[in-house]
Design a protein around this motif. Structure first.
Motif, PDB file in Angstrom:
ATOM      1  N   CYS A 105       1.704  -2.932  -2.713  1.00 47.11           N
ATOM      2  CA  CYS A 105       2.695  -2.099  -3.396  1.00 47.11           C
ATOM      3  C   CYS A 105       2.655  -0.675  -2.787  1.00 47.11           C
ATOM      4  O   CYS A 105       1.643  -0.169  -2.800  1.00 47.11           O
ATOM      5  CB  CYS A 105       2.232  -2.030  -4.745  1.00 47.11           C
ATOM      6  SG  CYS A 105       2.887  -3.735  -5.554  1.00 47.11           S
ATOM      7  N   PHE A 106       3.609  -0.025  -2.483  1.00 43.21           N
ATOM      8  CA  PHE A 106       4.024   1.207  -2.128  1.00 43.21           C
ATOM      9  C   PHE A 106       5.131   1.905  -2.425  1.00 43.21           C
ATOM     10  O   PHE A 106       6.120   1.086  -2.581  1.00 43.21           O
ATOM     11  CB  PHE A 106       3.285   1.577  -0.720  1.00 43.21           C
ATOM     12  CG  PHE A 106       4.290   0.966   0.331  1.00 43.21           C
ATOM     13  CD1 PHE A 106       4.437  -0.405   0.624  1.00 43.21           C
ATOM     14  CD2 PHE A 106       4.721   1.748   1.151  1.00 43.21           C
ATOM     15  CE1 PHE A 106       5.340  -0.569   1.283  1.00 43.21           C
ATOM     16  CE2 PHE A 106       5.579   1.181   2.135  1.00 43.21           C
ATOM     17  CZ  PHE A 106       5.894   0.085   2.147  1.00 43.21           C
ATOM     18  N   ASP A 107       5.447   3.068  -2.253  1.00 47.84           N
ATOM     19  CA  ASP A 107       6.667   3.623  -2.571  1.00 47.84           C
ATOM     20  C   ASP A 107       7.668   3.594  -1.327  1.00 47.84           C
ATOM     21  O   ASP A 107       7.154   3.906  -0.177  1.00 47.84           O
ATOM     22  CB  ASP A 107       6.639   5.000  -3.021  1.00 47.84           C
ATOM     23  CG  ASP A 107       6.184   5.176  -4.541  1.00 47.84           C
ATOM     24  OD1 ASP A 107       6.114   4.157  -5.163  1.00 47.84           O
ATOM     25  OD2 ASP A 107       5.683   6.333  -4.934  1.00 47.84           O
ATOM     26  N   GLU A 134      -3.948  -1.098   3.929  1.00 47.34           N
ATOM     27  CA  GLU A 134      -5.162  -0.389   4.128  1.00 47.34           C
ATOM     28  C   GLU A 134      -5.014   0.474   2.759  1.00 47.34           C
ATOM     29  O   GLU A 134      -3.822   0.750   2.303  1.00 47.34           O
ATOM     30  CB  GLU A 134      -4.981   0.300   5.443  1.00 47.34           C
ATOM     31  CG  GLU A 134      -5.299  -0.489   6.575  1.00 47.34           C
ATOM     32  CD  GLU A 134      -5.278  -0.110   7.959  1.00 47.34           C
ATOM     33  OE1 GLU A 134      -5.246   1.124   8.004  1.00 47.34           O
ATOM     34  OE2 GLU A 134      -5.696  -0.737   8.985  1.00 47.34           O
ATOM     35  N   PRO A 135      -6.190   1.447   2.756  1.00 50.09           N
ATOM     36  CA  PRO A 135      -6.182   2.259   1.430  1.00 50.09           C
ATOM     37  C   PRO A 135      -5.072   3.544   1.677  1.00 50.09           C
ATOM     38  O   PRO A 135      -4.416   3.704   0.491  1.00 50.09           O
ATOM     39  CB  PRO A 135      -7.420   3.092   1.688  1.00 50.09           C
ATOM     40  CG  PRO A 135      -8.087   2.206   2.286  1.00 50.09           C
ATOM     41  CD  PRO A 135      -7.571   1.236   3.457  1.00 50.09           C
ATOM     42  N   SER A 136      -4.526   3.744   2.797  1.00 45.14           N
ATOM     43  CA  SER A 136      -3.640   4.746   2.879  1.00 45.14           C
ATOM     44  C   SER A 136      -2.314   4.534   3.706  1.00 45.14           C
ATOM     45  O   SER A 136      -1.397   5.315   3.722  1.00 45.14           O
ATOM     46  CB  SER A 136      -4.078   6.119   3.514  1.00 45.14           C
ATOM     47  OG  SER A 136      -4.627   5.796   4.788  1.00 45.14           O
ATOM     48  N   ARG A 137      -2.379   3.342   4.179  1.00 49.33           N
ATOM     49  CA  ARG A 137      -1.292   2.894   4.886  1.00 49.33           C
ATOM     50  C   ARG A 137      -1.048   1.517   4.910  1.00 49.33           C
ATOM     51  O   ARG A 137      -1.835   0.722   4.512  1.00 49.33           O
ATOM     52  CB  ARG A 137      -1.195   3.438   6.436  1.00 49.33           C
ATOM     53  CG  ARG A 137      -2.531   3.105   6.943  1.00 49.33           C
ATOM     54  CD  ARG A 137      -2.545   3.649   8.442  1.00 49.33           C
ATOM     55  NE  ARG A 137      -3.580   2.805   9.068  1.00 49.33           N
ATOM     56  CZ  ARG A 137      -3.731   2.946  10.616  1.00 49.33           C
ATOM     57  NH1 ARG A 137      -3.016   3.490  11.010  1.00 49.33           N
ATOM     58  NH2 ARG A 137      -4.780   2.037  11.115  1.00 49.33           N
ATOM     59  N   LYS A 162       1.196   5.294   2.836  1.00 49.44           N
ATOM     60  CA  LYS A 162       1.608   4.910   1.409  1.00 49.44           C
ATOM     61  C   LYS A 162       2.082   5.966   0.474  1.00 49.44           C
ATOM     62  O   LYS A 162       2.708   5.964  -0.332  1.00 49.44           O
ATOM     63  CB  LYS A 162       0.400   4.268   0.822  1.00 49.44           C
ATOM     64  CG  LYS A 162       0.023   2.883   0.902  1.00 49.44           C
ATOM     65  CD  LYS A 162      -0.960   2.159   0.416  1.00 49.44           C
ATOM     66  CE  LYS A 162      -1.254   0.560   0.683  1.00 49.44           C
ATOM     67  NZ  LYS A 162      -2.465   0.188   0.117  1.00 49.44           N
ATOM     68  N   HIS A 163       1.459   7.034   0.859  1.00 45.78           N
ATOM     69  CA  HIS A 163       1.902   8.474   0.137  1.00 45.78           C
ATOM     70  C   HIS A 163       3.130   9.182   1.173  1.00 45.78           C
ATOM     71  O   HIS A 163       2.777   9.440   2.292  1.00 45.78           O
ATOM     72  CB  HIS A 163       0.641   9.355  -0.024  1.00 45.78           C
ATOM     73  CG  HIS A 163      -0.419   8.720  -0.782  1.00 45.78           C
ATOM     74  ND1 HIS A 163      -0.255   8.105  -1.982  1.00 45.78           N
ATOM     75  CD2 HIS A 163      -1.517   8.167  -0.370  1.00 45.78           C
ATOM     76  CE1 HIS A 163      -1.374   7.588  -2.321  1.00 45.78           C
ATOM     77  NE2 HIS A 163      -2.100   7.595  -1.362  1.00 45.78           N
TER      78      HIS A 163
END
Ligand code: ADP
Length: 402
Positions: A277-279, A313-316, A390-391
């Motif tokens: 899940c991500f924006d 992955e945590p950030s991507r 992800k951000h």
């Protein structure tokens, strides 16, 4: 074997070209011909002639301007440039010398004298402008060059404005065309769906087959139209970010592609971490994935396989789409993202497409702050890797030129 000395002859008249080639060819020179100034500059950049002969009255940059530019090339500093011209008006010689020529020969060409005249310049002969004449002539020459430049800038600005207007009209036309196509296509696809779901009764085998053809072509039109609408409208808008479950989206896309996968006789395998899940912009992301998967299907023949892997992955998020298809030649790897580019290959020409898919994909990925890369071996297959943060760190101007 020693190489024959080269002479560059800048001349648009065919008869003169042949005459000089014959006269100087007989003396052991290789005469390269440039029919205009721009061609001459391109040739001169790549070669080191022993002499340059230039006609003054040539198309585009005239002989004076071409000479000035040639003389600014460091490797040609020692190369004599000689005007060979029919202009015998008063001051013609001085004008040529002021522009940078090292000598002046008037036409008509004298076949008996030309070889000796040429040899004299190659051996070091140089002509000079008489003192006192140079400054006023230089000023007049500079003025003429600036006037020509001003005229060119004016023409370019006008051409630019006209192109912008044509582009605006083209965009308006494409935009209204895509909307006019969207309405009837939605209705066609809706009825195909109702027929498929048996809402109008059971279909016999023949009707079922006909419906499959309708479905296939309807889907194809739908994909092309989605690309067109995105290209025309959405790419210039900010992303509509919402929480997206990529794994769920990929499962649905794979399911939707299943009939096509079966028809092509390939295997499409999805390996995904659960719930990524991500924006992201749902419509754009789906369009991007569809395009890359669709390409993998188009360019992989029966018996091949396509893998869609999603890593959380945590950030991507990393999306890898690999196929065992026709592959991409190394020299085309960075061209396939250029709008309307298609590789010159029989399989590519036999497949539907217009070369905008990957340009859109790249735009969408970069608008999300991500990147897309490709590795490929011809006749073995290709792997496209998309990395999305992800951000979101999206660029304020999403309207990269596609
Ligand atoms: P289209 O598929 O409509 O031609 P794209 O922009 O999607 O346009 O792709 C551009 C070109 O890149 C294709 O025409 C094809 O030559 C090449 N290409 C893209 N994906 C693949 C692939 N998976 N395998 C081989 N060639 C590909």
């Amino acid at each position: 074997m020693t190489q024959q000395p080269h002479i560059l002859y800048i001349e648009d008249n065919r008869d003169n070209q042949r005459l000089v080639q014959r006269i100087l060819g007989a003396r052991g020179y290789t005469v390269m011909i440039a029919p205009d100034g721009m061609t001459a500059l391109a040739l001169a950049r790549e070669t080191l002639p022993v002499l340059i002969l230039v006609d003054i009255n040539i198309p585009g940059l005239d002989g004076y301007e071409t000479t000035t530019r040639l003389k600014s090339m460091a490797h040609l500093h020692e190369t004599p440039v000689v005007a060979l011209t029919a202009d015998v008006s008063p001051g013609a010689r001085e004008r040529a010398l002021v522009a940078g020529c090292d000598g002046y020969l008037s036409k008509p060409i004298d076949p008996r004298q030309l070889p000796e005249q040429v040899l004299a310049f190659i051996s070091g002969k140089r002509e000079f402008v008489p003192p006192g004449v140079e400054t006023p002539m230089l000023r007049a020459y500079n003025q003429k060059v600036v006037e020509r430049l001003e005229q060119r800038v004016r023409e370019l600005m006008q051409a630019h404005n006209e192109l912008q207007e044509i582009d605006r009209l083209k965009n308006r036309f494409l935009s209204s065309l895509s909307h006019e196509l969207r309405t009837p296509l939605t209705s066609l696809l809706g009825y195909i769906d109702l027929l498929n779901r048996g809402m109008f009764g059971d279909l016999n085998e023949l009707q079922q087959e006909a419906l499959e053809v309708l479905q296939r072509n309807g889907d194809l039109l739908n994909r092309q139209l989605n690309n067109l609408i995105y290209l025309q409208e959405y790419r210039s808008l900010p992303l509509a970010l919402v929480a997206v479950d990529l794994t769920e989206m990929a499962r649905r896309l794979v399911q939707e592609l299943q009939p096509k996968v079966e028809r092509s006789g390939v295997q499409l395998i999805l390996q995904a971490d659960s719930e990524i899940c991500f924006d992201a912009d749902r419509v754009a992301l789906e369009l991007a994935l569809t395009n890359v998967l669709d390409n993998a299907l188009k360019f992989t023949s029966t018996g091949g396989s396509i893998n869609l892997m999603l890593h959380n992955e945590p950030s991507r998020v990393i999306i890898v789409i690999s196929d065992t298809g026709i592959g991409i030649p190394p020299e085309a790897l960075d061209k396939i993202f250029i709008p309307f580019y298609r590789i010159d290959h029989p399989t590519v020409s036999s497949q539907p497409g217009n070369g905008i898919g990957l340009a859109l994909v790249q735009h969408i990925v970069e608008a999300h702050g991500g990147q897309i890369t490709v590795r490929s071996t011809p006749a073995k297959g290709s792997t496209f890797t998309v990395t999305l943060p992800k951000h979101q760190d999206t660029q304020p101007d999403q309207a990269a030129t596609v």
